[in-house]
Write a protein that holds these residues in place. Structure first.
Motif, short mmCIF file in Angstrom:
data_model
loop_
_atom_site.label_atom_id
_atom_site.label_comp_id
_atom_site.label_asym_id
_atom_site.label_seq_id
_atom_site.Cartn_x
_atom_site.Cartn_y
_atom_site.Cartn_z
N VAL A 188 -3.90 7.80 5.65
CA VAL A 188 -5.21 7.43 6.17
C VAL A 188 -5.88 6.42 5.23
CG1 VAL A 188 -7.47 8.28 6.90
CG2 VAL A 188 -5.43 9.68 7.28
N ALA A 189 -6.22 5.26 5.77
CA ALA A 189 -6.68 4.13 4.95
C ALA A 189 -7.94 4.45 4.16
CB ALA A 189 -6.90 2.90 5.83
N GLU A 190 -8.94 5.10 4.79
CA GLU A 190 -10.20 5.34 4.07
C GLU A 190 -10.00 6.32 2.92
OE1 GLU A 190 -10.48 7.62 8.08
OE2 GLU A 190 -9.90 5.60 7.40
N ARG A 191 -9.04 7.22 3.04
CA ARG A 191 -8.76 8.14 1.94
C ARG A 191 -8.09 7.39 0.77
NH1 ARG A 191 -7.34 14.05 4.54
NH2 ARG A 191 -9.13 14.09 5.95
N ARG A 192 -7.23 6.44 1.10
CA ARG A 192 -6.65 5.61 0.04
C ARG A 192 -7.74 4.80 -0.65
NH1 ARG A 192 -2.75 4.48 4.14
NH2 ARG A 192 -3.50 2.32 4.30
N ALA A 193 -8.66 4.25 0.14
CA ALA A 193 -9.73 3.42 -0.44
C ALA A 193 -10.61 4.23 -1.38
CB ALA A 193 -10.57 2.80 0.68
N MET A 194 -10.92 5.49 -1.03
CA MET A 194 -11.73 6.33 -1.91
C MET A 194 -11.02 6.54 -3.23
SD MET A 194 -13.24 10.22 -1.36
CE MET A 194 -14.75 9.78 -0.49
N ALA A 195 -9.74 6.85 -3.19
CA ALA A 195 -8.99 7.09 -4.43
C ALA A 195 -8.89 5.84 -5.29
CB ALA A 195 -7.60 7.62 -4.10
N GLU A 196 -8.77 4.70 -4.66
CA GLU A 196 -8.63 3.45 -5.42
C GLU A 196 -9.87 3.15 -6.25
OE1 GLU A 196 -7.64 0.73 -2.31
OE2 GLU A 196 -5.59 1.51 -2.11
N ARG A 197 -11.02 3.69 -5.85
CA ARG A 197 -12.24 3.51 -6.66
C ARG A 197 -12.11 4.12 -8.04
NH1 ARG A 197 -15.20 4.65 -1.62
NH2 ARG A 197 -15.89 6.72 -2.32
N TYR A 198 -11.16 5.04 -8.20
CA TYR A 198 -10.98 5.73 -9.48
C TYR A 198 -9.71 5.27 -10.21
CZ TYR A 198 -14.82 8.53 -7.89
OH TYR A 198 -16.06 8.92 -7.46
N GLY A 199 -9.22 4.10 -9.84
CA GLY A 199 -8.07 3.54 -10.54
C GLY A 199 -6.74 4.13 -10.12
N VAL A 200 -6.70 4.74 -8.95
CA VAL A 200 -5.47 5.33 -8.44
C VAL A 200 -4.71 4.29 -7.63
CG1 VAL A 200 -4.52 7.15 -6.93
CG2 VAL A 200 -6.55 7.60 -8.35
N GLU A 201 -3.40 4.17 -7.88
CA GLU A 201 -2.55 3.33 -7.05
C GLU A 201 -2.19 4.13 -5.80
OE1 GLU A 201 0.74 1.53 -9.38
OE2 GLU A 201 -0.32 2.43 -11.10
N THR A 202 -2.21 3.49 -4.64
CA THR A 202 -1.96 4.24 -3.41
C THR A 202 -0.86 3.59 -2.58
OG1 THR A 202 -3.61 3.07 -2.07
CG2 THR A 202 -4.37 4.96 -3.36
N LEU A 203 -0.20 4.45 -1.79
CA LEU A 203 0.86 4.02 -0.89
C LEU A 203 0.66 4.68 0.47
CD1 LEU A 203 3.90 4.69 -3.25
CD2 LEU A 203 2.97 2.43 -2.69
N ASP A 204 1.08 4.00 1.53
CA ASP A 204 1.15 4.62 2.84
C ASP A 204 2.37 5.54 2.87
OD1 ASP A 204 0.77 5.26 5.50
OD2 ASP A 204 0.42 3.19 6.12
N MET A 205 2.54 6.29 3.93
CA MET A 205 3.66 7.23 4.03
C MET A 205 5.00 6.52 4.23
SD MET A 205 2.86 10.47 3.69
CE MET A 205 4.21 11.29 4.51
N ASP A 206 4.98 5.31 4.81
CA ASP A 206 6.23 4.64 5.14
C ASP A 206 7.07 4.39 3.89
OD1 ASP A 206 5.43 4.59 7.76
OD2 ASP A 206 4.59 2.56 7.66
N HIS A 207 8.30 4.89 3.91
CA HIS A 207 9.25 4.66 2.81
C HIS A 207 8.65 5.09 1.46
CE1 HIS A 207 11.41 2.44 5.86
NE2 HIS A 207 10.41 1.61 6.01
N ALA A 208 7.93 6.22 1.46
CA ALA A 208 7.21 6.65 0.26
C ALA A 208 8.16 6.92 -0.90
CB ALA A 208 6.37 7.89 0.57
N THR A 209 9.29 7.54 -0.62
CA THR A 209 10.21 7.88 -1.72
C THR A 209 10.72 6.61 -2.40
OG1 THR A 209 10.91 9.92 -0.62
CG2 THR A 209 12.39 9.01 -2.29
N ASP A 210 11.14 5.63 -1.60
CA ASP A 210 11.63 4.37 -2.18
C ASP A 210 10.53 3.67 -2.96
OD1 ASP A 210 14.11 4.81 -1.07
OD2 ASP A 210 13.76 3.53 0.68
#
Length: 393
Positions: free
Chosen positions: A211-233
């Motif tokens: 979910v994009a808005e959840r990634r955006a919230m975390a990025e405010r705290y210096g967190v790198e984020t990824l979507d679910m697609d090909h997450a392991t790779d």
């Protein structure tokens, strides 16, 4: 008083119910000023109907003002402001003395083969009336009510009831060493705090969330984020081909994906209680995509810490992967009372380093709780965390 009650699968309502009262000398009664909807409340909304009955009061993330105390309560008095941990424990038994308050031998539900009593969380955990209400009875109040200051807003303290210590325990169980990278599966409320705690402790954090808005919230705290697609790779590529040193799964049994298991969950939920209860207790009914991604992505010799709730007794586990990669696995309900002394100074820090004031996306009167359950479950309206405000008489 008014309270949010369970009426059936995906059906809750705000009703008039009897006021709680002092039943034991160790009880207190509080007037609730704020109470949150937890991600695990959605499991009750969707899946746990065999263990609920109409009229059960839900909720386990409350805080408020003490109105009345029993004759044996020594540390509280009317007017005190308190947060109530979701776990009900005695503080003095064999398990509590070892910090395992979720295994309290005084409130343990032995007839169900379950741990300590929990507010608002089914017959498996005592059928204790919950905190999405105007008032709440607090058993064993001296140990279970956390007294807090009077100056800061509720949101600075409210999450001490569950999701903040749950996240803290998840990171502690991960066992991060200096310089290591933390992976986080899921950026719901617990995942948000897991990621922030990782950054607060000085670690690189990479989180996976669709979910994009959840990634955006975390990025405010210096967190790198990824979507679910090909997450392991992607996690492997970002960590020199090894994977994160430690991963916290903050998703649990209703993960995205696993359509077959999702269908099974729906079918079991539609069965009569006498048939559904043994299936839920003994079958593998969790959606495991987040957990299995964590196992695949964590580096060899790493640790996976489970903060998300899992309940299936026959879930398939990739034992070859776990053994071959020498993965350490830790998990469990949060022993809330064991972490509050560490966390209270952090939430009272004027800088608010974990962003307790930057998590709630929806604050509404208690009467709007039924609508918010639906919105929260469907992840609509950019909903991440809901706080309800009861209007006490």
């Amino acid at each position: 008083m008014k309270a949010l009650t369970w009426q059936g699968k995906r059906k809750v309502s705000v009703d008039e119910v009897p006021d709680p009262r002092i039943q034991e000398p160790t009880d207190a009664v509080i007037r609730i000023t704020s109470t949150a909807i937890c991600g695990s409340d959605l499991h009750l909304y969707e899946l746990f109907s065999p263990f609920l009955k109409k009229g059960d009061i839900l909720g386990h993330e409350p805080m408020g003002i003490v109105e009345e105390v029993g004759s044996a309560v020594s540390s509280l008095q009317p007017g005190d402001r308190v947060v109530i941990p979701f776990v009900i424990a005695c503080g003095s038994c064999f398990m509590c003395s070892r910090g395992l308050t979720t295994q309290c031998e005084t409130t343990q539900n032995r007839d169900q083969g379950a741990g300590a009593a929990l507010y608002g969380y089914t017959s498996l955990y005592g059928s204790v009336p919950g905190g999405q209400a105007e008032r709440l009875r607090v058993p064993l109040a001296d140990f279970n009510a956390t007294k807090v200051g009077s100056e800061l807003p509720d949101d600075r303290y409210l999450f001490l009831s569950d999701i903040l210590p749950t996240a803290w325990q998840g990171v502690a169980y991960a066992g991060l060493q200096p310089g290591e990278t933390l992976g986080v599966m899921g950026l719901g409320p617990v995942g948000q705090f897991v990621a922030r705690i990782g950054r607060h402790l000085g670690h690189r954090v990479i989180a996976v969330e669709p979910v994009a808005e959840r990634r955006a919230m975390a990025e405010r705290y210096g967190v790198e984020t990824l979507d679910m697609d090909h997450a392991t790779d992607a996690l492997t590529d970002l960590t020199e081909g090894r994977g994160p040193d430690r991963i916290v799964d903050a998703v649990g049994m209703e993960a995205h994906g696993a359509p077959g298991t999702a269908t099974a969950q729906q079918l079991v939920g539609a069965l009569p209680d006498l048939l559904a209860k043994p299936l839920m207790k003994h079958a593998g009914l969790d959606r495991l995509s987040a957990m299995h991604t964590a196992f695949d992505a964590v580096r060899r010799g790493g640790t996976v810490s489970l903060s998300g709730v899992y309940v299936g007794s026959a879930d398939p586990m990739p034992m070859m992967t776990l053994f071959d990669k020498q993965i350490t696995l830790r998990m469990g309900q949060c022993n809330v009372q064991s972490w509050r002394d560490e966390l209270l100074p952090i939430v009272e820090d004027p800088a608010d380093p974990l962003g307790t004031a930057d998590l709630t996306t929806h604050r509404v009167p208690l009467e709007q709780a039924p609508d918010m359950y639906e919105i929260f479950q469907k992840k609509e309206d950019e909903c991440i965390k809901v706080v309800l405000e009861p209007t006490a008489h």
